[in-house]
Design a protein around this motif. Structure first.
Motif, PDB file in Angstrom:
ATOM      1  N   THR A  75       0.889  -1.267  -0.226  1.00  0.00           N
ATOM      2  CA  THR A  75      -0.210   0.185  -0.645  1.00  0.00           C
ATOM      3  C   THR A  75       0.692   1.434   0.103  1.00  0.00           C
ATOM      4  O   THR A  75       1.539   1.260   1.072  1.00  0.00           O
ATOM      5  N   ASN A  76       0.986   2.090  -0.534  1.00  0.00           N
ATOM      6  CA  ASN A  76       1.540   3.862  -0.959  1.00  0.00           C
ATOM      7  C   ASN A  76       0.975   4.317  -0.141  1.00  0.00           C
ATOM      8  O   ASN A  76      -0.419   4.276   0.413  1.00  0.00           O
ATOM      9  N   PRO A  77       1.534   5.640  -0.013  1.00  0.00           N
ATOM     10  CA  PRO A  77       2.775   5.760  -0.288  1.00  0.00           C
ATOM     11  C   PRO A  77       3.544   4.803   0.831  1.00  0.00           C
ATOM     12  O   PRO A  77       2.948   4.999   2.227  1.00  0.00           O
ATOM     13  N   ILE A  87       6.846  -3.328   1.206  1.00  0.00           N
ATOM     14  CA  ILE A  87       7.773  -3.183  -0.357  1.00  0.00           C
ATOM     15  C   ILE A  87       7.584  -2.688  -1.551  1.00  0.00           C
ATOM     16  O   ILE A  87       5.726  -1.454  -1.515  1.00  0.00           O
ATOM     17  N   CYS A  88       8.311  -2.261  -1.956  1.00  0.00           N
ATOM     18  CA  CYS A  88       8.083  -1.869  -3.110  1.00  0.00           C
ATOM     19  C   CYS A  88       8.621  -2.415  -4.656  1.00  0.00           C
ATOM     20  O   CYS A  88       9.591  -2.938  -4.574  1.00  0.00           O
ATOM     21  N   ASP A  89       7.515  -2.181  -5.652  1.00  0.00           N
ATOM     22  CA  ASP A  89       8.097  -2.761  -6.903  1.00  0.00           C
ATOM     23  C   ASP A  89       9.236  -2.514  -7.512  1.00  0.00           C
ATOM     24  O   ASP A  89       9.252  -3.207  -8.870  1.00  0.00           O
ATOM     25  N   GLN A  90       9.421  -1.271  -7.491  1.00  0.00           N
ATOM     26  CA  GLN A  90       9.812  -0.180  -8.437  1.00  0.00           C
ATOM     27  C   GLN A  90      11.501  -0.630  -8.743  1.00  0.00           C
ATOM     28  O   GLN A  90      11.702  -1.113  -9.928  1.00  0.00           O
ATOM     29  N   LEU A 131      15.137   6.203   0.528  1.00  0.00           N
ATOM     30  CA  LEU A 131      13.905   5.907   1.154  1.00  0.00           C
ATOM     31  C   LEU A 131      12.946   5.504  -0.185  1.00  0.00           C
ATOM     32  O   LEU A 131      13.354   5.728  -1.382  1.00  0.00           O
ATOM     33  N   ASN A 132      11.353   4.834   0.592  1.00  0.00           N
ATOM     34  CA  ASN A 132      11.154   4.512  -0.829  1.00  0.00           C
ATOM     35  C   ASN A 132      10.843   5.514  -1.776  1.00  0.00           C
ATOM     36  O   ASN A 132      10.493   6.559  -1.563  1.00  0.00           O
ATOM     37  N   HIS A 133      10.432   5.087  -3.225  1.00  0.00           N
ATOM     38  CA  HIS A 133      10.717   6.164  -4.393  1.00  0.00           C
ATOM     39  C   HIS A 133      11.804   7.425  -4.032  1.00  0.00           C
ATOM     40  O   HIS A 133      11.071   8.011  -4.959  1.00  0.00           O
ATOM     41  N   PHE A 134      12.716   6.964  -3.738  1.00  0.00           N
ATOM     42  CA  PHE A 134      13.515   7.811  -3.219  1.00  0.00           C
ATOM     43  C   PHE A 134      15.239   7.371  -2.726  1.00  0.00           C
ATOM     44  O   PHE A 134      15.241   7.270  -1.961  1.00  0.00           O
TER      45      PHE A 134
HETATM   46 MN    MN Z   1       5.883   1.466  -5.507  1.00  0.00          MN
END
Ligand code: MN
Ligand code: NAD
Ligand code: G6P
Length: 441
Positions: free
Chosen positions: A147-149, A170-173, A199-202
């Motif tokens: 779930t984001n962000p 977790i993040c799939d990017q 950081l996530n997405h960073f």
């Molecule tokens: Mn993501």
């Protein structure tokens, strides 16, 4: 081999069919005895749930499957893994998150900038409730959260449940990027041993070792600078994703030390990215006309025709596969390496201990064992510290109902910078998010 009980929260998500196909493909390595799907939206849940029934009848007949909108049925003591992919407020609110800032000349994005802030303030409440619901019956279950962000959810859950060692965000990017690197270098992404921090997405890849220990990052950098960058996954071929991937080359040219996460474009080039974003047709509209329509139409069609054999509903393998191989590594104490979101605690030695960093870790039954990153250079440290402060202030604004902290958070965000713009967008987002956010005073 033990068979697992899995609960999918947000069963009506556009990503669920891909996950279900992944579950079918991994029955030998991650056998599931019982699968429950839970959602708050009965209609969405039913469409995807009925698709699942057809799929499992053909591909996984022994699975004990049901879907529900009842908390009592969903949250039980027998669960081993909870996979979470919910969207509080749905696409209706995502559209607001994107359009309100864009109308003011600010980045409007699902997880970055003011849109990410607004979504974070909505997600925190439901995610805290979710963890409480799971833990009421079950202290042992692993909660794997998409779930984001995810960055803000991770900070908030760490604050709310500091002793809970079985929540993993977790993040799939990074996985999507590894697959793209594989495509560029003609290699399998599982053969890469990546070093990543942020950081996530960073965040950034600093090294990409091959099985012999050779760092492929210099070659990859040259390949990107020569020929540009492309997504591997079909899901990321919509125009907005192609625009996003096109920015990688520029980021690598300007900051050649490391390879960037694509989401950094919003923070490093907000002016340039804004020129590509259309306030009257945003990513939400693209998803509604694209992924959401395709998934729901095809799921309905499968239920009507009674076969999923010809279904091409899944065009993103990375998303469904990633959460499953993460679960498998934990379930079987395999210690495979994945890029996940963890409390820093010295992993990046010159960042605060309580930052939720995204790094490589071996995943075992007793939890992740991260790899030390050491000190990071001042440019990256500076960027991350600003973003970390923004994330933390966002979580605190929610917990304390603090307008002052919300304003500080948005002012710190690199996509905004001006305090008066921050106030303007905050006031508009408060208005739009009534009933979702706590009252900010
Ligand atoms: Mn993501
Ligand atoms: P979606 O709206 O299609 O699906 C979300 C589902 O969650 C909906 O069916 C909705 O009814 C349900 N829901 C909302 N609140 C809920 C609650 N409190 N409890 C249970 N269910 C609830 O959205 P989507 O685009 O499929 O994405 C789902 C989520 O996964 C989003 O948060 C998205 O950002 C996230 N996601 C994250 C990553 C990652 O890298 N971390 C990747 C892909 C998607
Ligand atoms: C990437 C990101 C996710 C994001 C997803 C879908 O995989 O890591 O965090 O939710 O893209 O984004 P979209 O805009 O297609 O819904």
């Amino acid at each position: 081999m033990k068979k697992y009980t899995v609960l999918i929260v947000g069963g009506g998500s556009t990503w669920t069919p891909g996950l279900l196909k992944g579950i079918c493909a991994r029955q030998e390595t991650f056998p599931i005895e019982k699968l429950i799907m839970y959602d708050v939206n009965e209609e969405r849940q039913q469409v995807i749930g009925d698709f699942a029934k057809t799929l499992f009848r053909e591909d996984y007949p022994e699975i004990d499957f049901h879907y529900t909108t009842s908390k009592d049925e969903a949250f039980t003591e027998s669960i081993d893994f909870v996979f979470v992919q919910m969207r509080t407020g749905g696409y209706t609110m995502r559209e607001q998150d994107e359009k309100i800032p864009l109308e003011m000349g600010l980045i409007g994005q699902e997880t970055c900038g003011p849109g990410g802030f607004a979504y974070g303030m909505r997600s925190i409440k439901d995610m805290i409730e979710l963890v409480q619901n799971v833990r009421k019956h079950n202290k042992e279950a692993w909660i794997l959260n998409y779930t984001n962000p995810a960055a803000i959810v991770a900070v908030a859950l760490q604050n709310a449940f500091p002793e809970d060692k079985r929540i993993l965000n977790i993040c799939d990017q990074p996985e999507n990027l590894l697959r793209s690197y594989g495509r560029l270098l003609n290699m399998n992404e599982r053969d890469f041993d990546p070093v990543y921090f942020g950081l996530n997405h960073f965040g950034w890849f600093t090294n990409l070792y091959d099985p012999e220990g050779k760092d492929l990052l210099p070659l990859l950098r040259e390949t990107i600078l020569d020929g540009g960058f492309r997504p591997a996954d079909h899901e990321q071929r919509d125009q907005s994703w192609l625009d996003t991937y096109a920015m990688v080359e520029q980021m690598v040219r300007d900051f050649p030390d490391y390879l960037p996460n694509t989401y950094l474009q919003y923070y490093l080039y907000p002016d340039k990215v804004l020129q590509k974003l259309n306030p009257s047709f945003t990513r939400t509209n693209e998803v509604q006309n694209g992924r959401e329509k395709r998934v729901f139409d095809d799921c309905r069609r499968v239920s009507e025709t009674g076969t999923a054999k010809d279904s091409n509903v899944i065009v993103n393998d990375a998303h469904g596969e990633f959460i499953l191989i993460v679960a498998e590594s934990i379930a079987h104490n395999k210690g495979n390496n994945f890029i996940v979101i963890l409390k820093n605690n010295g992993i990046v030695s010159n960042l605060p201990d309580d930052a939720m960093v995204e790094v490589s870790a071996s995943l075992y039954a007793n939890g992740p064992r991260p790899y030390a990153v050491g000190d990071i250079p001042v440019f990256y440290k500076g960027l991350i510290e600003g973003q970390y402060a923004y994330e933390r202030l966002t979580a605190e604004a929610f917990m304390e109902g603090s307008y002052a902290k919300a304003l500080q958070a948005l002012t710190l965000n690199r996509t905004i910078v001006s305090a008066s713009k921050a106030r303007e967008v905050l006031d508009a987002l408060i208005e739009a998010n009534q009933g979702f956010w706590p009252e900010l005073r």
